[in-house]
Design an enzyme around this catalytic site. Structure first.
Site, mmCIF file in Angstrom:
data_model
loop_
_atom_site.group_PDB
_atom_site.id
_atom_site.type_symbol
_atom_site.label_atom_id
_atom_site.label_comp_id
_atom_site.label_asym_id
_atom_site.label_seq_id
_atom_site.Cartn_x
_atom_site.Cartn_y
_atom_site.Cartn_z
ATOM 1 N N TYR A 41 0.819 -1.216 0.000
ATOM 2 C CA TYR A 41 0.000 0.000 0.000
ATOM 3 C C TYR A 41 0.854 1.268 0.000
ATOM 4 O O TYR A 41 0.615 2.179 -0.813
ATOM 5 C CB TYR A 41 -0.945 -0.020 1.201
ATOM 6 N N GLU A 68 2.012 6.329 -7.171
ATOM 7 C CA GLU A 68 0.994 7.271 -7.640
ATOM 8 C C GLU A 68 1.459 8.715 -7.444
ATOM 9 O O GLU A 68 1.209 9.583 -8.295
ATOM 10 C CB GLU A 68 -0.313 7.028 -6.891
#
Length: 318
Positions: A242, A249
């Site tokens: 994660y 991103e």
């Protein structure tokens, strides 16, 4: 039974003629210390004594740890009856869902399709990079169509949570689905300059690995099956993936800001006399902050779920 004692091997047997009929097949359990034979009454009522003969056989001795007198037995039966009645009352209050099996079938199919989609992405990327020796730069052009399909279908997760089809919280689902779709459709899908960058490979790869364990876990949960290794993987693999996915991103956003500033794409120009232009690159900088806040919120949510599913079980107090 055959046993070995001080006098060697011997055959041991006994006969008991019970006061009333019992079930013909007793339950036997052998331990290292003893042989336990449980004989069930045919009718659950109180017996005055154990055997038909009034005098108890000499080889029989009561186990006072399990002993119940008549008042205790009646109280125990009464509690069981009350518990059964209360359970029936609770079940009668809960309305039966006529679409229960249809909903379960839909959830199984949804999770299966998503699992197959992300499996195709993961296997394709792995084979192309590590076996065929392809570069990072063509990831978007070979994988984007399947990723478009999976992430568009993921919008159903928001709907499922919104209408109460699943018990997942709505906010984490909205943050994850819209966050990924913003990166995929707005940043990568609209800028050709971003589609050939290596960061696309890492974004797609981290996304697919996470979903390889999440969707089969939910699919099996729909039909009441829990596989412990899969449960552990579902609530453990996200710990490194994660933050890495969020970092990839963020790198993608940072690399796209100069391109959006130069091209002016999605920038909004206000009419005169204000003559002000809201740069989309400025909105991306704000989104960058929101991205890290979203990762923190989802990380906290998943950590609570991990403690709930993998944490130490609390013992019930007697």
């Amino acid at each position: 039974a055959q046993g070995h004692g001080a006098k060697g091997d011997n055959i041991y047997e006994f006969q008991i003629e019970f006061l009333e009929p019992v079930e013909p097949k007793p339950v036997c359990r052998v331990t290292q210390r003893q042989l336990n034979i449980t004989v069930q009454k045919k009718e659950s009522n109180w017996w005055e004594r154990l055997t038909k003969q009034e005098k108890r056989p000499l080889f029989l001795a009561p186990d006072f740890d399990r002993w119940l007198d008549e008042s205790d037995a009646e109280m125990e039966l009464k509690e069981k009856e009350e518990e059964k009645i209360n359970k029936m009352k609770i079940e009668s209050r809960v309305p039966k869902d006529p679409f229960k099996h249809l909903k379960k079938g839909y959830l199984v199919m949804y999770n299966l399709v998503q699992f197959l989609g992300f499996s195709w992405i993961f296997v394709n990327m792995t084979v192309r990079l590590f076996i065929l020796g392809k570069s990072f730069y063509d990831t978007f052009h070979t994988i984007a169509d399947m990723m478009y399909f999976c992430q568009t279908l993921a919008l159903m997760e928001i709907m499922n949570s919104l209408i109460g089809l699943v018990r997942s919280p709505l906010i984490p689902a909205v943050m994850q689905v819209f966050g990924r779709n913003f990166i995929l459709f707005v940043v990568l899908g609209s800028l050709e300059e971003m589609q050939s960058k290596p960061v696309v490979f890492f974004i797609f790869y981290f996304w697919s690995i996470i979903e390889l364990f999440r969707y089969p876990y939910y699919m099996l949960s729909c039909i009441g099956i829990e596989w412990k290794p899969l449960t552990w993987l579902r609530y453990t693999t996200w710990i490194p993936l994660y933050p890495l996915g969020g970092l990839a991103e963020a790198v993608c956003i940072i690399q796209s800001i100069p391109i959006f500033s130069e091209t002016g794409k999605y920038s909004l120009g206000l009419p005169n006399p204000l003559n002000v232009t809201i740069q989309f690159s400025f909105l991306l900088q704000i989104y960058l902050i929101a991205l890290f806040l979203g990762v923190f919120v989802n990380f906290r949510h998943l950590y609570k779920q991990r403690k709930q599913h993998l944490g130490p079980k609390k013992r019930k107090m007697k």
